[in-house]
Design a protein around this motif. Structure first.
Motif: not given
Length: 231
Positions: A216-231
């Motif tokens: 979610a919000p859509i199914e697929g793959f994203v780069s881990v390098n640009s993610l942080i834990r939800c604030l």
């Protein structure tokens, strides 16, 4: 009696001779009618060209180089909103600059950069053929905006796009690789939900990037390098 038989035989042969052309014409018509119709070759070529047509979205335009390398000789260039034709067997090639390069056949043969593996890329599908002098604008590639984003609750599977690292947003791709098909985007600071029992996957094209699957919000793959834990 012999004369009568001879006269009858002559009449029969005359009748057969008269109807033979009609039968031949009818058979030819049936063959022509039942033959499968095929599209003219020039139309098939045009369809293939339209499918491979891309428009440049990079404001500064793009250089076309001899090889998929930023240091390779430049053989041409394309302005903003200019059009190129991808090679029919063209898959993304990871260059020495960690960017995805695509082979093109027009306006000149060579390679151009489609940006970083986790970016939205520098190209979009064309709305018309390469010969169109005033191409009709096409809608941008599907991008999830905050108003369209379903509510993703806090929790261990919630991640947020780091707006400081990727303020332009994050691309969602069909597979764990920057050269894979673009299927959507997440805006900067937008939320995503990881798949259950998620794991980080190395880039299938060899880039120094790890990917993770989201649902979610859509199914697929994203780069881990640009993610942080939800604030």
């Amino acid at each position: 009696m012999k004369n009568w038989n001879s006269w009858g035989l002559s009449v029969a042969l005359l009748c057969l001779t008269a109807i033979a052309p009609t039968v031949s014409a009818l058979a030819a018509t049936l063959v022509t009618t039942n033959s499968p119709a095929s599209a003219p070759s020039h139309l098939q070529a045009q369809t293939a060209s339209d499918t491979l047509c891309r428009r440049v979205t990079a404001r500064q335009g793009l250089a076309i180089r001899q090889q998929p390398d930023p240091n390779a000789p430049q053989v041409g260039g394309v302005d903003f909103q200019g059009q190129v034709t991808l090679a029919s067997n063209g898959e993304g090639v990871l260059g020495s600059d960690n960017r995805i390069w695509l082979e093109v056949t027009s306006p000149v043969a060579g390679y151009l950069s489609n940006g970083q593996p986790n970016s939205w890329g520098n190209l979009e599908p064309c709305s018309g053929s390469l010969t169109s002098p005033t191409p009709t604008p096409v809608p941008p590639e599907t991008t999830t905006t905050p108003s369209e984003t379903p509510t993703i609750p806090d929790g261990p599977l919630c991640r947020q796009v780091n707006g400081l690292v990727t303020p332009q947003g994050l691309a969602v791709r069909s597979e764990a690789g920057g050269a894979s098909s673009y299927i959507g985007g997440i805006p900067g600071n937008g939320r995503v939900q990881l798949i259950e029992d998620y794991e980080y996957v190395r880039d299938k094209y060899g880039a120094n990037i790890s990917w993770v699957k989201i649902v979610a919000p859509i199914e697929g793959f994203v780069s881990v390098n640009s993610l942080i834990r939800c604030l």
